[in-house]
Design an enzyme around this catalytic site. Sequence first.
Site, mmCIF file in Angstrom:
data_model
loop_
_atom_site.group_PDB
_atom_site.id
_atom_site.type_symbol
_atom_site.label_atom_id
_atom_site.label_comp_id
_atom_site.label_asym_id
_atom_site.label_seq_id
_atom_site.Cartn_x
_atom_site.Cartn_y
_atom_site.Cartn_z
ATOM 1 N N GLU A 50 0.879 -1.173 0.000
ATOM 2 C CA GLU A 50 0.000 0.000 0.000
ATOM 3 C C GLU A 50 0.912 1.218 0.000
ATOM 4 O O GLU A 50 1.396 1.641 1.053
ATOM 5 C CB GLU A 50 -0.901 -0.022 1.247
ATOM 6 C CG GLU A 50 -1.779 -1.275 1.347
ATOM 7 C CD GLU A 50 -2.950 -1.244 0.367
ATOM 8 O OE1 GLU A 50 -3.348 -0.148 -0.069
ATOM 9 O OE2 GLU A 50 -3.463 -2.321 0.033
ATOM 10 N N CYS A 64 -2.025 9.507 2.663
ATOM 11 C CA CYS A 64 -1.589 8.899 1.402
ATOM 12 C C CYS A 64 -2.513 9.244 0.247
ATOM 13 O O CYS A 64 -2.060 9.336 -0.888
ATOM 14 C CB CYS A 64 -1.477 7.392 1.560
ATOM 15 S SG CYS A 64 -3.003 6.628 2.118
HETATM 16 P P1 NAD Z 1 7.600 4.887 7.613
HETATM 17 O O1 NAD Z 1 8.885 5.642 7.526
HETATM 18 O O2 NAD Z 1 6.909 4.779 8.920
HETATM 19 O O3 NAD Z 1 7.887 3.459 7.001
HETATM 20 C C1 NAD Z 1 6.887 2.475 6.938
HETATM 21 C C2 NAD Z 1 7.382 1.212 7.615
HETATM 22 O O4 NAD Z 1 8.524 0.696 6.924
HETATM 23 C C3 NAD Z 1 7.795 1.434 9.053
HETATM 24 O O5 NAD Z 1 7.213 0.439 9.857
HETATM 25 C C4 NAD Z 1 9.300 1.335 8.983
HETATM 26 O O6 NAD Z 1 9.867 0.842 10.182
HETATM 27 C C5 NAD Z 1 9.537 0.380 7.847
HETATM 28 N N1 NAD Z 1 10.832 0.577 7.223
HETATM 29 C C6 NAD Z 1 11.441 1.763 6.984
HETATM 30 N N2 NAD Z 1 12.633 1.557 6.371
HETATM 31 C C7 NAD Z 1 12.773 0.224 6.228
HETATM 32 C C8 NAD Z 1 13.782 -0.613 5.664
HETATM 33 N N3 NAD Z 1 14.894 -0.107 5.124
HETATM 34 N N4 NAD Z 1 13.571 -1.938 5.681
HETATM 35 C C9 NAD Z 1 12.461 -2.454 6.206
HETATM 36 N N5 NAD Z 1 11.472 -1.715 6.753
HETATM 37 C C10 NAD Z 1 11.626 -0.400 6.775
HETATM 38 O O7 NAD Z 1 6.524 5.509 6.655
HETATM 39 P P2 NAD Z 1 6.719 6.161 5.232
HETATM 40 O O8 NAD Z 1 7.207 5.161 4.279
HETATM 41 O O9 NAD Z 1 7.421 7.459 5.320
HETATM 42 O O10 NAD Z 1 5.178 6.465 4.934
HETATM 43 C C11 NAD Z 1 4.810 7.434 4.051
HETATM 44 C C12 NAD Z 1 4.533 6.816 2.710
HETATM 45 O O11 NAD Z 1 3.552 5.817 2.844
HETATM 46 C C13 NAD Z 1 3.987 7.794 1.713
HETATM 47 O O12 NAD Z 1 4.527 7.519 0.461
HETATM 48 C C14 NAD Z 1 2.508 7.501 1.727
HETATM 49 O O13 NAD Z 1 1.833 7.862 0.566
HETATM 50 C C15 NAD Z 1 2.501 6.037 1.929
HETATM 51 N N6 NAD Z 1 1.268 5.621 2.526
HETATM 52 C C16 NAD Z 1 0.445 4.810 1.833
HETATM 53 C C17 NAD Z 1 -0.764 4.431 2.376
HETATM 54 C C18 NAD Z 1 -1.707 3.528 1.659
HETATM 55 O O14 NAD Z 1 -2.632 3.054 2.305
HETATM 56 N N7 NAD Z 1 -1.523 3.252 0.382
HETATM 57 C C19 NAD Z 1 -1.111 4.878 3.641
HETATM 58 C C20 NAD Z 1 -0.242 5.693 4.315
HETATM 59 C C21 NAD Z 1 0.958 6.041 3.770
#
Ligand code: NAD
Length: 440
Positions: free
Chosen positions: A216, A250
Amino acid sequence: MNHPAPEQPADIVARLRATFRTGRTQPVAWRTSQLLRLRDLLTENAAELAAALHADLGKSDAEARRTEIDFVVREIDHTLDHLADWLRPQPAPVPARLGTDARAWTRFDPLGVVLVIAPWNYPVQLLLAPVVGALASGDAVVVKPSELAPATSATLARLLPAYLDTDAFAVVEGAVPETTALLAERFDHIFYTGNGAVGRIVLRAAAEHLTPVALELGGKSPAFIDRDVDLDVVAERLARGKFLNAGQTCVAPDYVLTDPETAAALEPALVQAVEELFGADPKASGAFGRIVNERHFDRLSGLLDSGRVVVGGDTDRAVKYIAPTVLADVDPASPVMAEEIFGPILPIVTVPGLDAAIDFINDRDKPLALYVFAESEATRERIGAETSSGGLGHGLPLAHLTVSDLPFGGVGESGMGSYHGRYSIETFSHRKAVLHKPLS
Ligand code: NAD
Protein backbone atom coordinates in the site's frame (compact mmCIF):
# COMPACT_ATOMS: atom_id res chain seq x y z
CA MET A 1 16.54 -4.84 37.19
CA ASN A 2 17.16 -7.44 34.49
CA HIS A 3 14.64 -7.49 31.70
CA PRO A 4 14.18 -10.76 29.84
CA ALA A 5 15.77 -10.67 26.38
CA PRO A 6 13.14 -9.80 23.74
CA GLU A 7 11.87 -12.80 21.83
CA GLN A 8 13.68 -13.17 18.51
CA PRO A 9 11.74 -12.97 15.22
CA ALA A 10 12.41 -16.62 14.39
CA ASP A 11 11.03 -17.68 17.77
CA ILE A 12 7.97 -15.45 17.43
CA VAL A 13 7.14 -16.82 14.01
CA ALA A 14 7.73 -20.42 15.15
CA ARG A 15 5.51 -19.91 18.18
CA LEU A 16 2.68 -18.36 16.16
CA ARG A 17 3.00 -20.99 13.49
CA ALA A 18 2.71 -23.73 16.11
CA THR A 19 -0.53 -22.12 17.31
CA PHE A 20 -1.81 -21.85 13.77
CA ARG A 21 -1.06 -25.54 13.18
CA THR A 22 -3.28 -26.52 16.10
CA GLY A 23 -6.22 -25.02 14.21
CA ARG A 24 -7.01 -22.63 17.04
CA THR A 25 -7.39 -19.58 14.79
CA GLN A 26 -9.67 -21.36 12.32
CA PRO A 27 -13.12 -21.29 13.96
CA VAL A 28 -15.24 -18.24 13.24
CA ALA A 29 -15.82 -18.04 17.00
CA TRP A 30 -12.10 -17.38 17.62
CA ARG A 31 -11.96 -14.79 14.86
CA THR A 32 -15.05 -13.04 16.18
CA SER A 33 -13.77 -13.06 19.75
CA GLN A 34 -10.49 -11.48 18.66
CA LEU A 35 -12.31 -8.79 16.70
CA LEU A 36 -14.47 -8.02 19.71
CA ARG A 37 -11.38 -7.80 21.92
CA LEU A 38 -9.77 -5.43 19.44
CA ARG A 39 -12.95 -3.37 19.50
CA ASP A 40 -12.78 -3.27 23.31
CA LEU A 41 -9.17 -2.15 23.14
CA LEU A 42 -10.14 0.77 20.91
CA THR A 43 -13.19 1.89 22.86
CA GLU A 44 -11.74 1.41 26.34
CA ASN A 45 -8.46 3.16 25.52
CA ALA A 46 -9.63 5.77 23.04
CA ALA A 47 -8.49 8.68 25.19
CA GLU A 48 -5.02 7.20 25.65
CA LEU A 49 -4.65 6.42 21.96
CA ALA A 50 -5.82 9.94 21.06
CA ALA A 51 -3.22 11.38 23.45
CA ALA A 52 -0.49 9.30 21.79
CA LEU A 53 -1.62 10.49 18.36
CA HIS A 54 -1.53 14.05 19.61
CA ALA A 55 1.99 13.55 20.95
CA ASP A 56 3.20 12.05 17.66
CA LEU A 57 1.37 14.18 15.12
CA GLY A 58 -0.49 16.96 16.91
CA LYS A 59 -3.79 15.37 15.88
CA SER A 60 -6.83 16.89 17.51
CA ASP A 61 -8.94 14.58 19.64
CA ALA A 62 -11.80 14.75 17.14
CA GLU A 63 -9.53 13.91 14.21
CA ALA A 64 -7.82 11.08 16.09
CA ARG A 65 -11.16 9.49 16.84
CA ARG A 66 -12.72 10.02 13.43
CA THR A 67 -9.81 9.02 11.20
CA GLU A 68 -8.11 6.41 13.36
CA ILE A 69 -9.98 4.91 16.30
CA ASP A 70 -13.59 5.07 15.09
CA PHE A 71 -12.44 4.18 11.59
CA VAL A 72 -11.13 0.82 12.82
CA VAL A 73 -14.18 0.28 15.06
CA ARG A 74 -16.40 0.72 11.98
CA GLU A 75 -14.25 -1.71 10.02
CA ILE A 76 -14.61 -4.25 12.83
CA ASP A 77 -18.39 -3.79 13.00
CA HIS A 78 -18.75 -4.12 9.25
CA THR A 79 -16.64 -7.28 9.31
CA LEU A 80 -18.57 -8.80 12.21
CA ASP A 81 -21.84 -8.09 10.39
CA HIS A 82 -20.78 -9.81 7.17
CA LEU A 83 -18.05 -12.32 8.01
CA ALA A 84 -20.23 -15.44 7.90
CA ASP A 85 -21.56 -14.38 4.53
CA TRP A 86 -18.10 -13.58 3.11
CA LEU A 87 -16.72 -16.93 4.26
CA ARG A 88 -19.53 -18.98 2.75
CA PRO A 89 -18.22 -21.38 0.09
CA GLN A 90 -19.02 -20.16 -3.42
CA PRO A 91 -20.43 -22.82 -5.75
CA ALA A 92 -19.04 -23.02 -9.27
CA PRO A 93 -20.77 -24.59 -12.30
CA VAL A 94 -19.34 -28.00 -13.23
CA PRO A 95 -18.88 -29.03 -16.86
CA ALA A 96 -21.17 -31.85 -17.98
CA ARG A 97 -18.25 -34.15 -18.83
CA LEU A 98 -17.60 -34.58 -15.08
CA GLY A 99 -21.09 -36.01 -14.58
CA THR A 100 -24.24 -34.58 -13.08
CA ASP A 101 -23.27 -35.70 -9.55
CA ALA A 102 -20.02 -33.68 -9.49
CA ARG A 103 -19.97 -30.40 -7.60
CA ALA A 104 -17.41 -27.62 -7.31
CA TRP A 105 -16.92 -24.67 -5.02
CA THR A 106 -14.33 -22.33 -3.60
CA ARG A 107 -13.56 -21.85 0.07
CA PHE A 108 -11.39 -19.34 1.86
CA ASP A 109 -8.50 -20.86 3.84
CA PRO A 110 -6.45 -18.77 6.26
CA LEU A 111 -2.90 -18.29 4.98
CA GLY A 112 -1.00 -18.88 8.22
CA VAL A 113 1.27 -16.35 9.90
CA VAL A 114 1.11 -12.89 8.37
CA LEU A 115 3.20 -9.77 8.90
CA VAL A 116 1.72 -6.26 8.93
CA ILE A 117 4.17 -3.35 8.66
CA ALA A 118 2.65 0.09 9.23
CA PRO A 119 3.70 3.71 8.63
CA TRP A 120 3.54 6.69 10.94
CA ASN A 121 0.91 8.92 9.38
CA TYR A 122 -2.20 7.07 10.56
CA PRO A 123 -0.37 4.79 12.96
CA VAL A 124 -3.49 3.29 14.53
CA GLN A 125 -5.66 2.92 11.45
CA LEU A 126 -2.96 1.62 9.13
CA LEU A 127 -1.73 -0.94 11.63
CA LEU A 128 -5.10 -2.18 12.83
CA ALA A 129 -7.34 -2.06 9.74
CA PRO A 130 -5.21 -4.76 8.08
CA VAL A 131 -5.20 -6.67 11.37
CA VAL A 132 -9.01 -6.75 11.28
CA GLY A 133 -8.82 -8.52 7.92
CA ALA A 134 -6.07 -10.89 9.02
CA LEU A 135 -7.85 -11.95 12.22
CA ALA A 136 -11.16 -12.26 10.38
CA SER A 137 -9.39 -14.55 7.91
CA GLY A 138 -8.15 -16.81 10.73
CA ASP A 139 -4.48 -15.90 10.46
CA ALA A 140 -1.90 -15.50 13.21
CA VAL A 141 -0.45 -12.00 13.03
CA VAL A 142 2.82 -10.20 13.71
CA VAL A 143 2.57 -6.40 13.60
CA LYS A 144 5.37 -3.86 13.27
CA PRO A 145 4.23 -0.31 14.09
CA SER A 146 6.22 2.66 12.79
CA GLU A 147 9.08 3.92 14.92
CA LEU A 148 8.36 7.42 13.62
CA ALA A 149 5.16 7.56 15.69
CA PRO A 150 6.84 6.38 18.92
CA ALA A 151 4.09 7.25 21.40
CA THR A 152 1.48 5.38 19.38
CA SER A 153 3.86 2.47 18.79
CA ALA A 154 4.56 2.12 22.52
CA THR A 155 0.87 2.42 23.44
CA LEU A 156 -0.18 -0.24 20.96
CA ALA A 157 2.71 -2.52 21.93
CA ARG A 158 1.47 -2.41 25.50
CA LEU A 159 -2.26 -2.69 24.82
CA LEU A 160 -2.47 -5.25 22.02
CA PRO A 161 -1.00 -8.18 23.99
CA ALA A 162 -3.30 -7.34 26.89
CA TYR A 163 -6.37 -7.78 24.68
CA LEU A 164 -5.53 -10.31 21.97
CA ASP A 165 -4.59 -13.99 22.03
CA THR A 166 -0.80 -13.72 22.38
CA ASP A 167 -0.28 -17.28 21.16
CA ALA A 168 -1.48 -16.03 17.78
CA PHE A 169 -0.58 -12.34 17.88
CA ALA A 170 2.69 -10.49 18.47
CA VAL A 171 3.93 -6.91 18.31
CA VAL A 172 7.50 -6.15 17.31
CA GLU A 173 8.53 -2.54 17.80
CA GLY A 174 11.53 -1.05 16.10
CA ALA A 175 13.06 0.53 13.03
CA VAL A 176 15.13 -0.75 10.11
CA PRO A 177 17.18 -3.44 11.94
CA GLU A 178 14.13 -4.98 13.61
CA THR A 179 12.11 -4.88 10.39
CA THR A 180 14.99 -6.33 8.40
CA ALA A 181 15.24 -9.19 10.89
CA LEU A 182 11.52 -9.84 10.63
CA LEU A 183 11.64 -9.81 6.83
CA ALA A 184 14.24 -12.59 6.86
CA GLU A 185 11.59 -14.94 8.27
CA ARG A 186 9.10 -16.88 6.19
CA PHE A 187 5.63 -15.42 6.45
CA ASP A 188 2.54 -16.52 4.58
CA HIS A 189 1.67 -12.95 3.67
CA ILE A 190 3.30 -9.54 4.14
CA PHE A 191 1.09 -6.47 4.22
CA TYR A 192 3.21 -3.34 3.91
CA THR A 193 2.03 0.27 4.00
CA GLY A 194 4.58 3.00 3.36
CA ASN A 195 6.84 4.37 0.67
CA GLY A 196 7.86 2.68 -2.56
CA ALA A 197 11.58 2.48 -1.79
CA VAL A 198 10.91 0.31 1.25
CA GLY A 199 8.15 -1.44 -0.70
CA ARG A 200 10.83 -2.73 -3.04
CA ILE A 201 12.88 -3.98 -0.07
CA VAL A 202 9.82 -5.81 1.24
CA LEU A 203 9.07 -7.34 -2.15
CA ARG A 204 12.66 -8.54 -2.55
CA ALA A 205 12.66 -10.11 0.91
CA ALA A 206 9.30 -11.76 0.22
CA ALA A 207 10.59 -13.20 -3.05
CA GLU A 208 13.07 -15.36 -1.11
CA HIS A 209 10.15 -17.26 0.42
CA LEU A 210 7.62 -16.81 -2.41
CA THR A 211 5.52 -14.91 0.09
CA PRO A 212 2.56 -12.98 -1.34
CA VAL A 213 2.67 -9.29 -0.63
CA ALA A 214 0.31 -6.35 -0.54
CA LEU A 215 2.05 -3.02 -0.98
CA GLU A 216 0.00 0.00 0.00
CA LEU A 217 2.15 2.83 -1.31
CA GLY A 218 1.68 6.48 -2.13
CA GLY A 219 2.37 8.89 -4.96
CA LYS A 220 1.09 12.16 -6.36
CA SER A 221 -2.71 12.03 -6.43
CA PRO A 222 -4.04 14.72 -8.80
CA ALA A 223 -7.24 16.71 -8.44
CA PHE A 224 -8.59 17.71 -11.84
CA ILE A 225 -10.98 20.66 -11.82
CA ASP A 226 -13.17 21.21 -14.84
CA ARG A 227 -14.44 24.61 -16.03
CA ASP A 228 -17.79 25.82 -14.73
CA VAL A 229 -17.88 24.03 -11.40
CA ASP A 230 -18.84 25.69 -8.13
CA LEU A 231 -15.37 26.63 -6.94
CA ASP A 232 -16.46 27.46 -3.40
CA VAL A 233 -17.64 23.89 -2.93
CA VAL A 234 -14.52 22.51 -4.64
CA ALA A 235 -12.15 24.68 -2.58
CA GLU A 236 -13.78 23.70 0.70
CA ARG A 237 -13.60 19.97 -0.10
CA LEU A 238 -10.08 20.21 -1.49
CA ALA A 239 -8.78 22.10 1.55
CA ARG A 240 -10.49 19.73 3.94
CA GLY A 241 -8.98 16.68 2.21
CA LYS A 242 -5.57 18.19 1.63
CA PHE A 243 -4.93 19.70 5.05
CA LEU A 244 -6.28 16.84 7.16
CA ASN A 245 -3.37 15.53 9.27
CA ALA A 246 -1.30 18.44 7.91
CA GLY A 247 -1.37 16.87 4.46
CA GLN A 248 0.27 13.66 5.65
CA THR A 249 -2.39 11.43 4.12
CA CYS A 250 -1.59 8.90 1.40
CA VAL A 251 -4.75 9.75 -0.55
CA ALA A 252 -4.55 13.52 -0.02
CA PRO A 253 -4.95 15.53 -3.22
CA ASP A 254 -1.29 16.14 -4.04
CA TYR A 255 -1.78 18.87 -6.66
CA VAL A 256 -4.51 20.65 -8.58
CA LEU A 257 -4.68 20.31 -12.34
CA THR A 258 -6.89 22.84 -14.11
CA ASP A 259 -7.04 25.45 -16.86
CA PRO A 260 -5.57 28.94 -16.24
CA GLU A 261 -8.94 30.75 -15.88
CA THR A 262 -10.27 28.24 -13.37
CA ALA A 263 -6.95 28.37 -11.50
CA ALA A 264 -7.23 32.14 -11.13
CA ALA A 265 -10.78 31.89 -9.81
CA LEU A 266 -9.88 29.01 -7.50
CA GLU A 267 -7.17 31.00 -5.67
CA PRO A 268 -9.46 33.29 -3.63
CA ALA A 269 -11.83 30.39 -2.98
CA LEU A 270 -8.96 28.38 -1.46
CA VAL A 271 -7.84 31.34 0.65
CA GLN A 272 -11.35 31.57 2.04
CA ALA A 273 -11.64 27.81 2.58
CA VAL A 274 -8.39 27.68 4.56
CA GLU A 275 -9.53 30.55 6.74
CA GLU A 276 -12.91 28.93 7.35
CA LEU A 277 -11.27 25.65 8.36
CA PHE A 278 -8.42 26.95 10.50
CA GLY A 279 -9.10 30.64 11.20
CA ALA A 280 -6.82 33.56 10.39
CA ASP A 281 -3.92 31.90 12.24
CA PRO A 282 -3.87 28.14 11.57
CA LYS A 283 -0.96 27.77 13.99
CA ALA A 284 -3.33 28.62 16.82
CA SER A 285 -6.01 26.22 15.55
CA GLY A 286 -6.30 22.97 17.47
CA ALA A 287 -7.69 21.40 14.29
CA PHE A 288 -4.44 21.67 12.33
CA GLY A 289 -1.69 19.09 12.89
CA ARG A 290 2.10 19.18 12.87
CA ILE A 291 4.79 17.62 10.68
CA VAL A 292 5.99 14.28 12.00
CA ASN A 293 9.69 15.14 12.39
CA GLU A 294 12.45 17.60 11.49
CA ARG A 295 13.56 15.63 8.45
CA HIS A 296 10.14 15.91 6.86
CA PHE A 297 9.82 19.52 8.06
CA ASP A 298 13.07 20.43 6.27
CA ARG A 299 12.08 18.51 3.15
CA LEU A 300 8.72 20.30 2.98
CA SER A 301 10.19 23.72 3.74
CA GLY A 302 12.41 23.25 0.71
CA LEU A 303 9.34 22.89 -1.52
CA LEU A 304 7.75 26.20 -0.54
CA ASP A 305 9.49 28.30 -3.19
CA SER A 306 8.26 26.14 -6.06
CA GLY A 307 5.54 28.69 -6.83
CA ARG A 308 3.77 31.92 -5.87
CA VAL A 309 2.33 31.66 -2.35
CA VAL A 310 -1.44 32.23 -2.48
CA VAL A 311 -2.03 31.48 1.17
CA GLY A 312 0.21 30.18 3.97
CA GLY A 313 3.92 29.77 3.44
CA ASP A 314 5.01 30.41 7.01
CA THR A 315 6.83 27.81 9.08
CA ASP A 316 8.15 27.26 12.60
CA ARG A 317 10.74 24.53 12.94
CA ALA A 318 10.66 24.56 16.75
CA VAL A 319 7.12 23.15 16.70
CA LYS A 320 7.30 21.53 13.24
CA TYR A 321 4.57 23.81 11.95
CA ILE A 322 4.04 24.43 8.25
CA ALA A 323 1.00 26.55 7.44
CA PRO A 324 -1.67 25.25 5.10
CA THR A 325 -0.16 26.55 1.87
CA VAL A 326 -1.40 26.97 -1.68
CA LEU A 327 1.13 27.60 -4.45
CA ALA A 328 0.16 28.99 -7.85
CA ASP A 329 2.08 29.36 -11.14
CA VAL A 330 3.83 26.08 -10.41
CA ASP A 331 6.12 24.74 -13.11
CA PRO A 332 5.64 20.99 -13.60
CA ALA A 333 9.45 20.71 -13.51
CA SER A 334 9.72 22.35 -10.07
CA PRO A 335 10.76 20.38 -6.96
CA VAL A 336 7.23 20.33 -5.50
CA MET A 337 6.11 18.36 -8.56
CA ALA A 338 9.05 15.94 -8.47
CA GLU A 339 7.97 13.86 -5.46
CA GLU A 340 4.92 13.04 -3.36
CA ILE A 341 4.44 16.13 -1.18
CA PHE A 342 2.99 14.43 1.92
CA GLY A 343 2.54 17.74 3.72
CA PRO A 344 0.30 20.83 3.77
CA ILE A 345 1.36 22.29 0.41
CA LEU A 346 -1.09 22.36 -2.49
CA PRO A 347 0.40 23.37 -5.86
CA ILE A 348 -1.85 24.48 -8.71
CA VAL A 349 -0.60 23.37 -12.11
CA THR A 350 -2.32 24.62 -15.24
CA VAL A 351 -2.98 22.78 -18.48
CA PRO A 352 -4.96 23.98 -21.51
CA GLY A 353 -7.86 21.56 -20.99
CA LEU A 354 -9.07 18.00 -20.51
CA ASP A 355 -6.91 16.32 -23.17
CA ALA A 356 -3.77 17.90 -21.75
CA ALA A 357 -4.82 16.97 -18.22
CA ILE A 358 -5.25 13.32 -19.20
CA ASP A 359 -1.84 13.36 -20.90
CA PHE A 360 -0.30 15.02 -17.84
CA ILE A 361 -1.63 12.26 -15.58
CA ASN A 362 -0.64 9.47 -17.95
CA ASP A 363 2.88 10.86 -18.35
CA ARG A 364 3.47 10.20 -14.65
CA ASP A 365 3.33 7.26 -12.24
CA LYS A 366 -0.11 5.75 -11.63
CA PRO A 367 -1.45 7.58 -8.57
CA LEU A 368 -3.06 6.08 -5.49
CA ALA A 369 -6.09 8.31 -5.97
CA LEU A 370 -7.42 10.60 -8.65
CA TYR A 371 -10.04 13.24 -7.95
CA VAL A 372 -12.29 14.73 -10.59
CA PHE A 373 -14.40 17.80 -10.00
CA ALA A 374 -16.64 17.99 -13.06
CA GLU A 375 -20.34 18.43 -13.67
CA SER A 376 -20.09 16.64 -17.00
CA GLU A 377 -20.58 12.91 -16.80
CA ALA A 378 -18.78 12.55 -20.12
CA THR A 379 -15.71 14.25 -18.64
CA ARG A 380 -15.77 12.04 -15.56
CA GLU A 381 -16.19 8.97 -17.75
CA ARG A 382 -13.32 9.95 -20.03
CA ILE A 383 -10.96 10.38 -17.11
CA GLY A 384 -12.13 7.11 -15.57
CA ALA A 385 -11.59 5.25 -18.83
CA GLU A 386 -8.40 6.93 -20.02
CA THR A 387 -6.34 7.02 -16.81
CA SER A 388 -5.28 4.43 -14.23
CA SER A 389 -5.25 5.05 -10.48
CA GLY A 390 -5.77 3.06 -7.29
CA GLY A 391 -9.09 4.78 -6.63
CA LEU A 392 -11.20 7.47 -8.26
CA GLY A 393 -13.14 10.14 -6.40
CA HIS A 394 -15.80 12.26 -8.09
CA GLY A 395 -16.28 15.52 -6.21
CA LEU A 396 -14.92 14.46 -2.82
CA PRO A 397 -11.34 13.62 -1.85
CA LEU A 398 -10.49 10.80 0.57
CA ALA A 399 -14.03 9.52 1.01
CA HIS A 400 -13.71 6.39 -1.16
CA LEU A 401 -11.33 5.08 1.49
CA THR A 402 -14.10 5.15 4.08
CA VAL A 403 -16.46 2.92 2.09
CA SER A 404 -15.84 -0.53 3.54
CA ASP A 405 -17.35 -2.26 0.53
CA LEU A 406 -14.80 -0.70 -1.83
CA PRO A 407 -11.34 -2.22 -2.25
CA PHE A 408 -8.60 0.16 -1.11
CA GLY A 409 -5.23 -0.13 -2.79
CA GLY A 410 -2.91 1.17 -5.44
CA VAL A 411 -1.82 0.22 -8.94
CA GLY A 412 1.64 0.40 -10.50
CA GLU A 413 3.88 2.69 -8.45
CA SER A 414 1.09 3.28 -5.93
CA GLY A 415 1.10 -0.36 -4.94
CA MET A 416 -0.46 -3.78 -5.40
CA GLY A 417 -3.24 -5.65 -3.62
CA SER A 418 -6.15 -4.13 -1.78
CA TYR A 419 -8.09 -4.41 1.46
CA HIS A 420 -11.06 -3.28 3.57
CA GLY A 421 -14.19 -5.34 4.14
CA ARG A 422 -14.49 -8.46 2.01
CA TYR A 423 -11.35 -7.47 0.06
CA SER A 424 -9.32 -7.99 3.24
CA ILE A 425 -10.61 -11.56 3.38
CA GLU A 426 -9.45 -12.08 -0.20
CA THR A 427 -6.03 -10.63 0.65
CA PHE A 428 -5.47 -12.57 3.87
CA SER A 429 -6.92 -15.91 2.70
CA HIS A 430 -6.30 -18.44 0.02
CA ARG A 431 -9.28 -19.04 -2.23
CA LYS A 432 -9.11 -22.81 -2.54
CA ALA A 433 -10.76 -24.66 -5.41
CA VAL A 434 -12.65 -27.80 -4.41
CA LEU A 435 -13.98 -30.43 -6.82
CA HIS A 436 -16.24 -33.10 -5.33
CA LYS A 437 -17.14 -36.29 -7.18
CA PRO A 438 -19.03 -38.92 -5.18
CA LEU A 439 -17.38 -42.32 -4.96
CA SER A 440 -20.62 -44.15 -5.41
P1 NAD B 1 7.60 4.89 7.61
O1 NAD B 1 8.89 5.64 7.53
O2 NAD B 1 6.91 4.78 8.92
O3 NAD B 1 7.89 3.46 7.00
C1 NAD B 1 6.89 2.48 6.94
C2 NAD B 1 7.38 1.21 7.62
O4 NAD B 1 8.52 0.70 6.92
C3 NAD B 1 7.80 1.43 9.05
O5 NAD B 1 7.21 0.44 9.86
C4 NAD B 1 9.30 1.34 8.98
O6 NAD B 1 9.87 0.84 10.18
C5 NAD B 1 9.54 0.38 7.85
N1 NAD B 1 10.83 0.58 7.22
C6 NAD B 1 11.44 1.76 6.98
N2 NAD B 1 12.63 1.56 6.37
C7 NAD B 1 12.77 0.22 6.23
C8 NAD B 1 13.78 -0.61 5.66
N3 NAD B 1 14.89 -0.11 5.12
N4 NAD B 1 13.57 -1.94 5.68
C9 NAD B 1 12.46 -2.45 6.21
N5 NAD B 1 11.47 -1.72 6.75
C10 NAD B 1 11.63 -0.40 6.78
O7 NAD B 1 6.52 5.51 6.65
P2 NAD B 1 6.72 6.16 5.23
O8 NAD B 1 7.21 5.16 4.28
O9 NAD B 1 7.42 7.46 5.32
O10 NAD B 1 5.18 6.46 4.93
C11 NAD B 1 4.81 7.43 4.05
C12 NAD B 1 4.53 6.82 2.71
O11 NAD B 1 3.55 5.82 2.84
C13 NAD B 1 3.99 7.79 1.71
O12 NAD B 1 4.53 7.52 0.46
C14 NAD B 1 2.51 7.50 1.73
O13 NAD B 1 1.83 7.86 0.57
C15 NAD B 1 2.50 6.04 1.93
N6 NAD B 1 1.27 5.62 2.53
C16 NAD B 1 0.45 4.81 1.83
C17 NAD B 1 -0.76 4.43 2.38
C18 NAD B 1 -1.71 3.53 1.66
O14 NAD B 1 -2.63 3.05 2.30
N7 NAD B 1 -1.52 3.25 0.38
C19 NAD B 1 -1.11 4.88 3.64
C20 NAD B 1 -0.24 5.69 4.31
C21 NAD B 1 0.96 6.04 3.77
